[in-house]
Design a protein around this motif. Structure first.
Motif, PDB file in Angstrom:
ATOM      1  N   PRO A  78       0.808  -1.227   0.000  1.00  0.00           N
ATOM      2  CA  PRO A  78       0.000   0.000   0.000  1.00  0.00           C
ATOM      3  C   PRO A  78       0.837   1.271   0.000  1.00  0.00           C
ATOM      4  CG  PRO A  78      -0.882  -1.578   1.586  1.00  0.00           C
ATOM      5  CD  PRO A  78       0.425  -2.143   1.102  1.00  0.00           C
ATOM      6  N   GLU A  79       1.998   1.231   0.666  1.00  0.00           N
ATOM      7  CA  GLU A  79       2.838   2.422   0.762  1.00  0.00           C
ATOM      8  C   GLU A  79       3.414   2.854  -0.586  1.00  0.00           C
ATOM      9  OE1 GLU A  79       3.048   0.318   4.755  1.00  0.00           O
ATOM     10  OE2 GLU A  79       3.026  -0.251   2.642  1.00  0.00           O
ATOM     11  N   THR A  80       3.484   1.942  -1.549  1.00  0.00           N
ATOM     12  CA  THR A  80       4.147   2.255  -2.821  1.00  0.00           C
ATOM     13  C   THR A  80       3.313   1.882  -4.051  1.00  0.00           C
ATOM     14  OG1 THR A  80       5.298   0.113  -2.684  1.00  0.00           O
ATOM     15  CG2 THR A  80       6.472   2.046  -1.859  1.00  0.00           C
ATOM     16  N   GLN A 126       8.510   1.140  10.249  1.00  0.00           N
ATOM     17  CA  GLN A 126       9.579   0.652   9.372  1.00  0.00           C
ATOM     18  C   GLN A 126       9.122   0.613   7.918  1.00  0.00           C
ATOM     19  OE1 GLN A 126      10.245  -3.009  11.477  1.00  0.00           O
ATOM     20  NE2 GLN A 126      12.018  -2.189  12.604  1.00  0.00           N
ATOM     21  N   ARG A 127       7.907   0.155   7.691  1.00  0.00           N
ATOM     22  CA  ARG A 127       7.361   0.137   6.323  1.00  0.00           C
ATOM     23  C   ARG A 127       7.284   1.550   5.758  1.00  0.00           C
ATOM     24  NH1 ARG A 127       3.268  -4.379   5.168  1.00  0.00           N
ATOM     25  NH2 ARG A 127       2.299  -2.741   3.936  1.00  0.00           N
ATOM     26  N   ALA A 128       6.773   2.468   6.570  1.00  0.00           N
ATOM     27  CA  ALA A 128       6.601   3.844   6.094  1.00  0.00           C
ATOM     28  C   ALA A 128       7.932   4.503   5.773  1.00  0.00           C
ATOM     29  CB  ALA A 128       5.842   4.655   7.144  1.00  0.00           C
ATOM     30  N   GLU A 129       8.969   4.169   6.538  1.00  0.00           N
ATOM     31  CA  GLU A 129      10.275   4.791   6.310  1.00  0.00           C
ATOM     32  C   GLU A 129      11.006   4.189   5.127  1.00  0.00           C
ATOM     33  OE1 GLU A 129      14.606   5.611   8.468  1.00  0.00           O
ATOM     34  OE2 GLU A 129      12.995   4.667   9.612  1.00  0.00           O
ATOM     35  N   TRP A 130      11.017   2.865   5.027  1.00  0.00           N
ATOM     36  CA  TRP A 130      11.920   2.210   4.091  1.00  0.00           C
ATOM     37  C   TRP A 130      11.300   1.850   2.744  1.00  0.00           C
ATOM     38  CZ3 TRP A 130      16.920   2.429   4.934  1.00  0.00           C
ATOM     39  CH2 TRP A 130      17.375   2.619   6.251  1.00  0.00           C
ATOM     40  N   LEU A 131      10.028   1.457   2.714  1.00  0.00           N
ATOM     41  CA  LEU A 131       9.448   1.014   1.449  1.00  0.00           C
ATOM     42  C   LEU A 131       9.475   2.104   0.369  1.00  0.00           C
ATOM     43  CD1 LEU A 131       6.464  -1.242   2.614  1.00  0.00           C
ATOM     44  CD2 LEU A 131       8.569  -1.961   1.465  1.00  0.00           C
ATOM     45  N   GLU A 140      16.102   5.362  -4.235  1.00  0.00           N
ATOM     46  CA  GLU A 140      16.935   6.192  -3.363  1.00  0.00           C
ATOM     47  C   GLU A 140      17.832   5.330  -2.502  1.00  0.00           C
ATOM     48  OE1 GLU A 140      16.413   9.165   0.526  1.00  0.00           O
ATOM     49  OE2 GLU A 140      14.681   8.699  -0.745  1.00  0.00           O
ATOM     50  N   VAL A 141      17.296   4.182  -2.081  1.00  0.00           N
ATOM     51  CA  VAL A 141      18.048   3.202  -1.295  1.00  0.00           C
ATOM     52  C   VAL A 141      18.044   1.884  -2.048  1.00  0.00           C
ATOM     53  CG1 VAL A 141      18.029   1.817   0.823  1.00  0.00           C
ATOM     54  CG2 VAL A 141      17.606   4.284   0.944  1.00  0.00           C
ATOM     55  N   VAL A 142      19.213   1.260  -2.157  1.00  0.00           N
ATOM     56  CA  VAL A 142      19.336  -0.078  -2.735  1.00  0.00           C
ATOM     57  C   VAL A 142      19.529  -1.060  -1.589  1.00  0.00           C
ATOM     58  CG1 VAL A 142      20.743  -1.593  -4.182  1.00  0.00           C
ATOM     59  CG2 VAL A 142      20.255   0.750  -4.914  1.00  0.00           C
ATOM     60  N   GLY A 143      18.831  -2.193  -1.663  1.00  0.00           N
ATOM     61  CA  GLY A 143      18.886  -3.165  -0.584  1.00  0.00           C
ATOM     62  C   GLY A 143      19.481  -4.498  -0.994  1.00  0.00           C
TER      63      GLY A 143
END
Length: 389
Positions: A65-67, A114-119, A126-129
């Motif tokens: 949902p966040e993305t 955590q979902r809201a910050e990282w997803l 912007e961030v590669v995991g």
């Protein structure tokens, strides 16, 4: 218009919006990615400049949902893998790690914060995991054999251990590390920034499969991670398995995509290459190779579509994704070999593309659970007897 390898037009079950998105993604991949992948494959380098482009083109984020950009199906997300993998298996694997393993872990095991910050950061590029589960001495037995440890010390966790074959790890900003709690023995997950003191990622050299993917050995020496980076809902290997259940089915889609990529270049070559006064596409034995390959692709794609439909329905179980992964990768292996055979001597030269798909098939066949391990998962489900040891 469906991809050439979608002979039964499975993509026709998608919504108009889903098909339109896939067409736009395909146009981007053909324009920006296909022209450069062979050079990067030969040199074993990763085109970091594509990270934002792939994200902007809509290769990530649709499950959460966040993305999520619009309502979509798991079958649609499988066809995103088809579009990526028919161009290059390494690019599809990069997205599989970023979108499936890393964002999947956050989506399944992360807290709301955590979902809201990282997803969103992972979705945008912007961030590669990276995803750190496999170890030098622990692959198929990760559920029991994990040796990396996590020790709670006040408001921090201290991680020690080693990981191996971690995709994206030398280009990533953060890595999901799975470690065994030194106190209760349960496997837990952590979001570890790669610049944390004691964290070292070293590229694995001389790979002959998925050469673009930057796999690494990771060493963790007294790596201190704040408690807020401990994944809230990752408290046992059962939680890890929830992520793998989703991504194992994605690897099945990836296998189909790799076979389609080989089939498409083989079909084009057969139409263009002339021998004995006519295109080799007009010879019976060449048509046999193409038809056998297409049969493998079509059967595997049908299985992938149904497994993804079951995911949408909430009925998919471990054994369903395991059977899809085991079957699709085995059929892929046959198909890419037939396609490479069609090229004759040219089939081992990188400029003809098919050798990439042929070599990359070996990695897809093995990762996210070997055929043997997935066979045992299915075998346990249908017989009621576990035969793992």
């Amino acid at each position: 218009m469906p991809v050439v390898g979608d002979f039964y037009d499975f993509s026709s079950i998608l919504s108009e919006q889903e098909r339109s998105h896939l067409a736009a993604l395909r146009e981007y991949l053909e324009r920006e990615v296909r022209p450069i992948v062979t050079e990067h494959w030969v040199n074993a380098t990763f085109p970091r400049e594509l990270v934002r482009g792939l994200a902007d083109a809509g290769a990530t984020g649709f499950a959460w949902p966040e993305t999520r950009r619009f309502e979509n199906s798991a079958v649609f997300r499988g066809f995103i893998t088809i579009e990526l993998g028919r161009i290059d298996a390494s690019v599809a694997t990069y997205i599989g790690v970023q979108n499936g393993l890393v964002m999947g872990t956050l989506g399944v095991c992360g807290s709301e914060a955590q979902r809201a910050e990282w997803l969103p950061k992972l979705n945008s590029g912007e961030v590669v995991g990276a995803f750190g589960l496999t170890e030098p001495l622990s692959g198929s037995d990760s559920a029991q054999g994990l040796r990396t440890t996590a020790k709670r010390e006040g408001d921090h966790w201290v991680l020690n251990g080693r990981k191996r074959w971690i995709g994206n790890a030398t280009i990533s900003d953060v890595t999901i590390i799975w470690a065994k709690d030194a106190d209760d023995g349960n496997v837990k997950g952590f979001i570890v920034p790669n610049d944390t003191p004691g964290f070292t990622a070293t590229k694995i050299e001389n790979k002959q499969s998925l050469r673009i993917v930057q796999n690494a050995d990771i060493t963790l020496e007294n790596v201190r991670v704040p408690h807020e980076l401990k994944l809230e809902h990752a408290n046992s290997f059962r939680d890890t398995a929830k992520v793998l259940r989703l991504t194992r089915a994605e690897v099945a889609w990836g296998a189909v995509a790799n076979a389609i990529g080989a089939y498409e270049v083989a079909l084009a070559y057969a139409k263009a290459r002339e021998q004995f006064g006519k295109p080799i596409a007009g010879h019976q034995l060449v048509q046999d190779l193409l038809t056998k390959s297409l049969g493998n692709i079509t059967a595997s794609l049908a299985m992938c579509v149904r497994v993804s439909q079951m995911l949408d329905e909430g009925t998919q179980r471990d054994e369903h994704s395991a059977l899809a992964k085991a079957y699709a990768t085995a059929r892929m292996r046959e198909a890419v070999a037939w396609c490479r055979e069609l090229f004759g001597g040219n089939g081992i030269v990188s400029e003809y593309d098919v050798v990439r798909f042929f070599a990359d098939a070996e990695a897809l066949y093995s990762y996210e659970g070997t055929r043997e391990m997935n066979t045992l998962i299915v075998g346990r489900a249908i017989t009621g007897h576990a035969a793992f040891v």
